[in-house]
Scaffold this active site. Structure first.
Site, mmCIF file in Angstrom:
data_model
loop_
_atom_site.group_PDB
_atom_site.id
_atom_site.type_symbol
_atom_site.label_atom_id
_atom_site.label_comp_id
_atom_site.label_asym_id
_atom_site.label_seq_id
_atom_site.Cartn_x
_atom_site.Cartn_y
_atom_site.Cartn_z
ATOM 1 N N SER A 204 -78.546 22.390 -33.939
ATOM 2 C CA SER A 204 -79.473 21.868 -32.777
ATOM 3 C C SER A 204 -80.533 22.788 -32.177
ATOM 4 C CB SER A 204 -78.614 21.249 -31.650
ATOM 5 O OG SER A 204 -77.928 22.192 -30.943
ATOM 6 N N LEU B 298 -77.853 17.286 -37.727
ATOM 7 C CA LEU B 298 -77.745 18.592 -37.106
ATOM 8 C C LEU B 298 -76.507 19.204 -36.982
ATOM 9 C CD1 LEU B 298 -79.903 17.530 -33.729
ATOM 10 C CD2 LEU B 298 -80.605 18.569 -35.776
ATOM 11 N N TYR C 211 -64.610 3.644 -32.099
ATOM 12 C CA TYR C 211 -65.396 4.632 -31.129
ATOM 13 C C TYR C 211 -64.945 4.310 -29.711
ATOM 14 C CZ TYR C 211 -68.626 6.022 -35.098
ATOM 15 O OH TYR C 211 -69.114 6.574 -36.217
ATOM 16 N N ARG D 13 -73.387 18.072 -36.129
ATOM 17 C CA ARG D 13 -72.821 17.897 -35.012
ATOM 18 C C ARG D 13 -73.129 18.861 -34.023
ATOM 19 N NH1 ARG D 13 -70.367 16.957 -39.763
ATOM 20 N NH2 ARG D 13 -69.407 14.970 -40.096
ATOM 21 N N GLY D 14 -74.409 19.163 -33.995
ATOM 22 C CA GLY D 14 -74.906 20.052 -32.912
ATOM 23 C C GLY D 14 -75.239 21.542 -33.351
#
Length: 331
Positions: A212, A206, A56, A208-209
């Site tokens: 959300s 979620l 990362y 990846r949003g």
């Protein structure tokens, strides 16, 4: 913060974990100051499980975590690290390397970047198709014996691989995607994990949003945001998925919670052996996610949520086809 135990042999951790990936990579521009503040807010709220990967940000994420833990009690947190993904200087993917020598070398670098003497849970990011899982797990087991690693984890592997790995050394947990929009683990992987006493840390809760409640159809993604290539974020797939989000929003509003809290709460409700990882990059998003930690969704609440987003309702694959075919968990 409630506490859960990862599997039969794993550590006791907070009922929600924090995934740090987006603070250094994959989701476009990052803000180190806000990232540090978000990690500190999570720790202050009782979050003890922090998940990172050595790839990362090409090591930057581990350095960020080191800075965030400066002055904190190291033994009060559980650090989960993924390794093995190979990238070039431009960030392109080159495959995976989980040979025993590579395992030990990767750990040495992670220990140095994190500024710690041990890692709580160490796991290959994916199955290396050229290396038997027994060899990879065996190498980590030697690191456990030497005191450098406390527990062994796996990520995105199938039921057969779980069995082979468990035969070599107890596996604490399987990190794998699990959400209202992806329930593929329920057929075989989750039952096998439970049979073997392996916990689950669920990422992508979620999507990846997307789940959300803050995603909009007109949102523009930069080239550095890997969601731009995600099938579920494109064209008609996105339209269909956002329609599901709106259906979920109505259910959430009736219960005075947010869409994100409903989605996280649903994953948490699937069993005491499951710990959702939230990928909040900002304090406000973290605060919203933490609101799901104390949710007690009744059976009728869960039924309404599943009626709004039925199993298999997601439009589009969770990864581009090329990446999907490389996942042992999809085999």
């Amino acid at each position: 913060m409630k506490i859960r135990t990862l599997g039969a042999t794993g550590p006791r951790v907070s009922a929600l974990g924090l995934g740090l990936m987006g603070m250094s990579d994959f989701y476009g521009p990052t803000d180190e100051g806000e990232s540090l503040a978000t990690i500190h807010a999570a720790l202050d709220a009782g979050v003890t499980l922090l998940d990172t990967g050595d790839f990362y940000g090409m090591g930057r994420n581990e350095l960020l975590l080191r800075e965030a833990l400066r002055g904190r009690d190291r033994d009060s947190v559980t650090i989960s690290v993924k390794f093995g993904a190979q990238r070039d200087p431009a960030g392109n993917w080159l495959g995976y390397d989980a040979r025993p020598a590579a395992v030990k070398t990767a750990l040495a670098y992670s220990l140095n970047r994190l500024g710690t003497d041990y890692i709580d849970i160490y796991r290959p990011a994916r199955l290396d198709p050229s290396v038997p899982i027994e060899e990879t797990v065996g190498a980590i087991a030697e690191l456990v014996q030497a005191g450098y690693v406390r527990h062994i984890g796996l990520s995105e592997v199938g039921a057969a691989t779980l069995r082979r790995a468990q035969a070599v050394h107890p596996i604490a947990d399987l990190q794998i995607e699990y959400s209202l929009l992806y329930r593929g683990i329920e057929k075989e992987i989750l039952p096998t994990a439970r049979e073997l006493g392996i916990g689950v840390t669920a990422y992508g809760v979620l999507t990846r949003g997307l789940l959300s409640g803050h995603w909009t159809a007109g949102r523009e993604l930069t080239a550095a945001d890997f969601r731009a290539a995600g099938p579920r974020f494109q064209g008609e797939h996105l339209e269909r998925n956002l329609a599901l989000v709106e259906a979920l929003r109505k259910i959430a509003a009736q219960r005075n919670i947010t869409v994100a809290q409903a989605a996280i709460g649903w994953v948490a409700s699937r069993g005491e052996d499951i710990v959702p990882l939230v990928g909040a990059r900002r304090r406000d998003r973290l605060a919203e996610a933490l609101g799901a930690a104390d949710l007690a969704l009744a059976e009728q609440d869960l039924a309404a949520i599943e009626a709004a987003v039925p199993a298999g309702a997601a439009s589009g694959e969770r990864y581009p086809v090329g990446q999907l075919h490389s996942l042992d968990s999809e085999g």
